[in-house]
Design a protein around this motif. Structure first.
Motif, short mmCIF file in Angstrom:
data_model
loop_
_atom_site.label_atom_id
_atom_site.label_comp_id
_atom_site.label_asym_id
_atom_site.label_seq_id
_atom_site.Cartn_x
_atom_site.Cartn_y
_atom_site.Cartn_z
N PRO A 101 -20.00 -36.51 56.98
CA PRO A 101 -19.75 -37.19 55.70
C PRO A 101 -18.65 -38.25 55.80
N THR A 102 -17.92 -38.25 56.89
CA THR A 102 -16.83 -39.23 57.02
C THR A 102 -17.32 -40.52 57.69
N GLU A 103 -18.59 -40.51 58.11
CA GLU A 103 -19.11 -41.75 58.72
C GLU A 103 -19.38 -42.79 57.64
N ARG A 104 -19.13 -44.03 57.99
CA ARG A 104 -19.32 -45.13 57.05
C ARG A 104 -20.77 -45.27 56.61
N PHE A 105 -20.91 -45.72 55.38
CA PHE A 105 -22.22 -46.11 54.85
C PHE A 105 -22.80 -47.20 55.75
N TYR A 106 -24.07 -47.06 56.14
CA TYR A 106 -24.74 -48.17 56.82
C TYR A 106 -26.19 -48.23 56.32
N TRP A 107 -26.94 -49.13 56.88
CA TRP A 107 -28.24 -49.45 56.27
C TRP A 107 -29.18 -48.26 56.14
N LYS A 108 -29.01 -47.23 56.96
CA LYS A 108 -29.91 -46.06 56.88
C LYS A 108 -29.82 -45.39 55.51
N SER A 109 -28.70 -45.58 54.79
CA SER A 109 -28.55 -44.95 53.48
C SER A 109 -28.94 -45.88 52.34
N GLU A 110 -29.43 -47.06 52.66
CA GLU A 110 -29.91 -47.97 51.61
C GLU A 110 -31.32 -47.62 51.20
N GLU A 111 -31.59 -47.77 49.93
CA GLU A 111 -32.93 -47.51 49.41
C GLU A 111 -33.96 -48.38 50.14
N ALA A 112 -33.56 -49.60 50.45
CA ALA A 112 -34.49 -50.52 51.08
C ALA A 112 -34.98 -50.00 52.44
N GLY A 141 -13.16 -49.90 52.31
CA GLY A 141 -12.11 -48.91 52.08
C GLY A 141 -12.41 -48.00 50.90
N GLY A 142 -13.35 -48.40 50.06
CA GLY A 142 -13.76 -47.54 48.95
C GLY A 142 -14.92 -46.65 49.38
N THR A 143 -15.77 -46.27 48.42
CA THR A 143 -16.94 -45.48 48.75
C THR A 143 -18.18 -46.19 48.22
N ARG A 144 -19.32 -45.77 48.71
CA ARG A 144 -20.57 -46.37 48.25
C ARG A 144 -21.60 -45.26 48.04
N SER A 145 -22.36 -45.36 46.96
CA SER A 145 -23.36 -44.33 46.66
C SER A 145 -24.49 -44.34 47.69
N VAL A 146 -24.84 -43.17 48.13
CA VAL A 146 -25.98 -43.04 49.03
C VAL A 146 -27.25 -43.20 48.21
N GLU A 147 -28.16 -44.03 48.70
CA GLU A 147 -29.32 -44.41 47.88
C GLU A 147 -30.61 -43.68 48.24
N ASN A 148 -30.62 -42.98 49.35
CA ASN A 148 -31.85 -42.22 49.67
C ASN A 148 -31.47 -40.81 50.10
N HIS A 149 -32.44 -40.07 50.63
CA HIS A 149 -32.24 -38.62 50.78
C HIS A 149 -32.28 -38.18 52.24
N ASP A 150 -31.21 -37.53 52.66
CA ASP A 150 -31.14 -37.06 54.05
C ASP A 150 -31.92 -35.77 54.26
N ILE A 151 -32.34 -35.16 53.16
CA ILE A 151 -33.07 -33.89 53.22
C ILE A 151 -34.35 -34.01 52.38
N ALA A 152 -35.45 -33.50 52.92
CA ALA A 152 -36.68 -33.43 52.12
C ALA A 152 -37.40 -32.15 52.50
N GLN A 153 -38.11 -31.59 51.53
CA GLN A 153 -38.82 -30.35 51.79
C GLN A 153 -40.01 -30.26 50.84
N ALA A 154 -41.08 -29.69 51.33
CA ALA A 154 -42.31 -29.65 50.54
C ALA A 154 -43.10 -28.39 50.84
N GLY A 181 -35.54 -42.02 53.38
CA GLY A 181 -34.53 -41.25 54.11
C GLY A 181 -35.21 -40.37 55.13
N ALA A 182 -34.82 -39.08 55.16
CA ALA A 182 -35.39 -38.17 56.16
C ALA A 182 -36.91 -38.13 56.07
N LEU A 183 -37.42 -38.32 54.88
CA LEU A 183 -38.87 -38.17 54.71
C LEU A 183 -39.64 -39.11 55.62
N ASP A 184 -39.30 -40.41 55.59
CA ASP A 184 -40.07 -41.27 56.50
C ASP A 184 -39.46 -41.37 57.89
#
Lengths: 370, 370, 370, 370
Positions: free
Chosen positions: D167-178, D221-234, D182-185
């Motif tokens: 959780p301390t790793e910086r936001f990068y493109w993998k967490s963008e909705e675009a 230096g601030g935070t950014r909202s994570v836009e997709n999902h690192d976990i999926a289950q079905a 997330g984990a699903l695809d």
């Protein structure tokens, strides 16, 4: 002079209770040796034979004899599930402490009635969730409490056996609707008891239940439709904010006593499998980079109360010994300890609620809130 | 009315015996419940306290009280090794049956004396080699007997723990020459008991013994030379024509209760590790090509006498329960069964001979014949 | 323009060399792509076919063609063992670098001759001990070098396969005395190469060699006596003061590519098994009490040079990829690096000496010093 | 003269393709050595450097150069996912065969367009689902096809890694909705490809997706909202009548390359975990009672096409070698074989449909039919 004990039922779990009552004072030095007063079973003959075998003072065909006996202070209930409520409430009302096998009851109404009686009468009333007594499960809780794996965010729970896996086995009462939902109430309560102890409450659930075999051979040479589900699975969310999956299957060829946990946190994770009940696997990001990996911990003296059984590490406890630990916790609870590590009727009812909500979700095909 | 029992010693193995005597009739339906008559320990106070804790009728500071008590029919000896011979011989001469912890004695002369007394007096006299009682070890024997792995031609035996692994721990009596060879008599008897049961006799041996730490911190702040060997290893040949290796190490960091067997035959092989005592691995060339691999068998009802403990498979027995099985076998032997699965003083002496021959080989730096 | 390569032999290990030469520049970004100049095998036809298959410029039935070709700078020798010495010496004398498969030679005289030629001619001359190239073995070395397990005091080495395990298989050249000692030179060099890299020299040894099957079916319908030993085992001591055991068995049913190491030190221990070549198990007493256990490390980017193959951890390298790493180390050595991680002819001769001393011990039935 | 190859992208999977193209003819004797014609990457400089490193004839900064080059017959696409559709369609329209990394595309529209182009143009067009190429997965299919585990009725699929677990790793493109769900695809396509090969189609699904971390540190230096999902289950049902669970998690501390399958049938079961990719576990009720257990099969020559890599069993293939197998299957498909073991665009589109249906279910909070 120790407490007087009555035991109802002398089958699988009844024998397990008897062993626990017999051994608990030998294992735990602070425990006063209980007196095994009487054992009840379906017939006087069976009860007397089993009383002799298990070292109880007498046997009776009527469980109400135990409830009425002033020499008995605590009653073990290991009778068929549908009788739990009646027996437990009667015992509590007679002033006895109660140690009742799980599942708590066959309906939510019964379970609620049991909880209400326990509340009202102020006796110790606990359920036989022995898997929580495993020193490795307690260790898992300590690891979580000490924040070694950080905030738990994902949990997977599996319980699988294969006693219903053979499609050529005859239809018997386990496949009747009257016996319950199937794997859901046979199994799910076990991993849910572990979840309750290790993490907390479930708040919502979506579920599915499945029949691997639609019908089974009947005694008359034909076939008979299977009425409940040998497989159940659910997605869930918890109060603490984790997501999770619950999977139970009593027709899973190859699985014998699997209760597998995967608990993921922000700093590490924990794995457990009851089939290797003396091991716990822990992954910690506190370990140096390049040296991180799952550590296999073997049960030993540092893991309470292993030391009471064996002073040397890695020698192995067995399933039956979990019941001995549970018996000691029960005795602690009866003697007023606030820290007794038990699942009482209060918390047991919460577990039952999850089971029933899961069944409702499987029927309604949608999420159910708790 | 069951047999009267006396127990000498209430430490690690004494407690294990007490649990076995307490549980054996509950577990095995055919066993008449033994009467726990008296317990002896170093002082009357300790003995009385432990008698109460373990459910024995009385405690005594003098083990000869038990030998003299006509209400006692069988005596468990869990006292320090150097007393085994005197106690066992006295008990046998008083007409008692004897259940003596291993190692048999601290000298070959003593062990021979014990064997001679057992022969002469015709009482049941067995040793506490509990690992042979594991249902998975019995399964291994059945697999070999049924010729499923063919003729055994190679065997590797390892026993390792780490209780002497810390070089910063103070010198204590375990490192004194007077306490014995070290790992060799602490450990080797266990895998050798398994070899005896599963395969047969060793005929020659060449060995080495080693000290991982030449000295240890002494109580006076200085250091003291270690006088015996924490590591021992031997190459051997067996009467049946197999080659093998025996390795024992009580300073093996990470090993807690490892007793590992590798048994290779002309048609398959068997692996076992006591740290996973409920599992046995079997490789069979009867399986189809491309589908051959080690099969991990989990202890369950088909593996006698697991079923007496738990009717469901894969739930797990513990180390202490092996002693319960052993107790039942002892009772079978006492009642005259020829098939009791025990290591009596006769066979125990053979095991002692191997230990001493191994030590001689390490000293002489050459092969020793048995 | 990369180095010119000649390959002698295109069977099992020849193909493995060809794959390494083909892939090394793709995997390692600093490596100039080698030119696959020529391949030699038993006949011109076979050689030409294999040259085409493996992407070599030409094929020849005479390995001396490669030695004479000025376009070739380095020669891979993957021909039968008895030719190693002649080929390696000729190649070195022609100014080529040599990469020779193990075992080095079939006699100590030949191996010495090879070592002497390498010394005299100053070319790079290494042996194909690919198992030392495993990132997990390098990690083991780093763990030892960083003193994470303390002073190593005990080592167990096992190498087992089952290709000679079937007693019904016909006698073939592997069982002839002329082919060597049997398992001892087939296998022992592998764990000994790991010992050399991870720990150091053996100073004395006592050994035994065994035949699981005294005879085998012959082509003529009768039987033929087996002339060498499918099993060998030795106790040893090392220069650094450790004791150890070496066990090799090529008739061990169920074992496919097992090379198992157990390395015990004063602060921890390391376990490895080539059948799970992407894992290393480490026990460290630096971990907190109650949380100590074997940690299973999965190969990943922190473990050099895994990252060159795959940027993601836990995806797994294969046996053939160890040869690619070895090829890169060879190229580093050729380019003058002092840190190339290889076993050169100098150290290879030490390994051969251990093998021959072990055989002598098995014959003389006593300890042999090195 | 072999086929001409063009490679787009030279990162993680580009290098993997390059290795496959380089090695395939050495490993598989029937394959004509491909010609590595040209490599395209983001800039001409990078492309030229990588072409040199990977042994391609030339490098170009414009992937359309490859499409236009008549010397190129097949194009490997290992470029970022959003370019797959454009590249694949252009290549197919230029008459090239296409080997495209998964996931197929970033939208269902794009994936459909790719499938349509492949249908229309009749070229070989496959996806890089390398895990299906594992000999142990093929063995699993053979075991199922040969009815060794009976009718499959329950399946559990897990894929977990921990590259997003900190959780301390910086936001990068993998967490963008675009970047996708997330984990699903990222992950789900892998176990779904195995399901497709081993069992068949999913018909309905109910899913949940979760964020273990709602926000991450941002570069400012601030935070950014994570836009997709690192976990999926079905939960899912299949055409063949099985129930199942799919679980993927890219923030699962401790998991490195886990792709775990549990497949239960009416006569046995199969377990697999990619982290031990050379093993398959099989439970069969054909084994005798008391001797039933999971058999651990180690990859070896009986498991096609392991033998092409190594003639000895148990030596281990690596992740990269699955791509070599896939490359050979691609070449078989191109040469007209009907039995090529590949996932073509047709079947790839089915997998994409499941991914998108799963995402829809997570959003709608209800079951979705396929």
């Amino acid at each position: 002079m120790g407490l007087g004990v009555g035991l109802i039922g002398s089958g699988y779990m009844g024998k397990c209770h008897a062993l626990a009552w017999t051994s608990v004072a030998t294992v735990f030095p602070d425990v006063e040796r209980p007196r095994l007063v009487a054992l009840a079973d379906a017939t006087p003959e069976l009860a007397q034979q089993q009383a002799l075998a298990f070292g109880f003072g007498r046997g009776t065909g009527d469980w109400r004899d135990l409830v009425a006996d002033p020499a008995i202070h605590v009653i073990s209930i290991a009778a068929p599930n549908q009788f739990h409520a009646e027996m437990a409430v009667a015992a509590l009302e007679a002033g006895k402490h109660v140690w009742c096998e799980k599942p708590m009851a066959t309906s939510l109404e019964d379970a609620t009635r049991m909880r209400d009686a326990a509340r009202r009468l102020g006796r110790t009333a606990i359920l036989g969730y022995n898997y929580i007594q495993n020193p490795m499960i307690r260790l898992a809780r300590a690891i979580i409490d000490e924040d070694r794996i950080g905030t738990v965010n994902h949990i997977r729970l599996e319980m699988d056996e294969d006693y219903m896996a053979d499609p050529t086995e005859r239809f018997y009462w386990k496949s009747e609707e009257a016996s319950g939902y199937g794997a859901l109430d046979d199994f799910a309560v076990h991993p849910l008891s572990l979840l309750s102890v290790l993490h907390g409450r479930i708040t919502s659930v979506v579920a599915d239940m499945a029949k691997p075999y639609a019908e089974r051979p009947a005694n008359d040479g034909g076939t008979r439709s299977v009425e409940n589900h040998d497989i159940a699975q659910a997605l869930f969310r918890t109060e603490a904010g984790a997501s999770g999956v619950l999977m139970v299957n009593r027709s899973a060829w190859g699985r014998k006593g699997r209760i597998a946990l995967q608990i993921f946190g922000s700093k590490g994770s924990i794995l457990f499998d009851q089939e290797r009940m003396n091991e716990l696997q822990v992954y910690s990001t506190d370990d140096p980079i390049g040296l991180q990996g799952y550590r296999t911990l073997l049960a030993g003296p540092p893991h309470t109360p292993y030391r009471q059984f064996i002073p040397a590490p890695g020698h192995g406890l067995g399933f039956n010994e979990l019941k001995v630990i549970e018996c000691n916790e029960l005795l602690q609870a009866i003697s007023g300890s606030r820290n007794a590590h038990v699942i009482d009727f209060e918390r047991g009812l919460e577990i039952e609620r999850i089971v029933h909500a899961t069944a409702r979700s499987a029927q309604s095909r949608g999420w159910v809130d708790l």
